[in-house]
Design an enzyme around this catalytic site. Sequence first.
Site, mmCIF file in Angstrom:
data_model
loop_
_atom_site.group_PDB
_atom_site.id
_atom_site.type_symbol
_atom_site.label_atom_id
_atom_site.label_comp_id
_atom_site.label_asym_id
_atom_site.label_seq_id
_atom_site.Cartn_x
_atom_site.Cartn_y
_atom_site.Cartn_z
ATOM 1 N N ARG A 107 -2.802 14.410 -2.226
ATOM 2 C CA ARG A 107 -1.414 14.070 -2.528
ATOM 3 C C ARG A 107 -1.354 12.896 -3.490
ATOM 4 O O ARG A 107 -2.312 12.135 -3.654
ATOM 5 C CB ARG A 107 -0.653 13.729 -1.245
ATOM 6 N N GLY B 133 0.116 9.128 -4.692
ATOM 7 C CA GLY B 133 0.327 7.883 -3.962
ATOM 8 C C GLY B 133 -0.959 7.239 -3.500
ATOM 9 O O GLY B 133 -2.066 7.709 -3.775
ATOM 10 N N ASP B 134 -0.794 6.143 -2.778
ATOM 11 C CA ASP B 134 -1.929 5.325 -2.345
ATOM 12 C C ASP B 134 -2.149 5.512 -0.840
ATOM 13 O O ASP B 134 -2.180 6.641 -0.366
ATOM 14 C CB ASP B 134 -1.673 3.860 -2.725
ATOM 15 N N CYS C 65 1.579 1.914 0.536
ATOM 16 C CA CYS C 65 1.659 2.558 -0.780
ATOM 17 C C CYS C 65 0.993 1.721 -1.867
ATOM 18 O O CYS C 65 1.332 1.833 -3.053
ATOM 19 C CB CYS C 65 3.113 2.874 -1.138
#
Length: 218
Positions: free
Chosen positions: A72, A74-75, A170
Amino acid sequence: MVYRLGLIEYGEAYELQKRLHRERMSNEMPDTLLLLEHPPTLTIGRSGSMENILVSKEKLAAEGISLFSIERGGDVTFHGPGQLVGYHIMDLSSKGKDIRRYVRDIEEVLMRTLKDFSIYAVRDESHAGVWVGKEEIAAIGLSVQSWVTMHGFALNVNPNLEHFSYINPCGLPDRRATSMAALLGHSPSMDDVMNGIIDTCSQVFRMTMQAGPEKLPR
């Protein structure tokens, strides 16, 4: 179709998502929303960094917190009991093929649901998700292949917020997490929040939401 799956291990839910994603790409199933909770888990997206996990792997293991690297966007994100996770397996090819709009629609679902509980959350144009001030109440992370989505959102209803201190949410060191319970002074029921999400999904995405059985066929 909407499935309420309760508490489910992250790895099991991940494999389930991948199967449903393949079936949606081949048009074997309709758009599907999975609503569930996870045991304590950290996930790192494709743009993430281990530097945003602020405790050792030994501490994570000692506390039974799993760690997954996934595709995915993001972080780093924390999942745990008391957090409502929504995985949307949706075909965007008939919905404008607009990923940015899809993200904004998910944010709209979350903001409308929170407003129904007297919580006024907003977007941050620089970071996907939903925020109350500088505190993140819902994270969003997606992957899209052949215009079919995977992953989704994580809404903090009443999780253990101490676990969020183990990460830069995030990847943002100046941000912290909050929850519906922390803001309201009491925890709304998970069923009530799920009902709100389903209702607002129906409105925002202009689709009929049909409840599936508690367990998906294997």
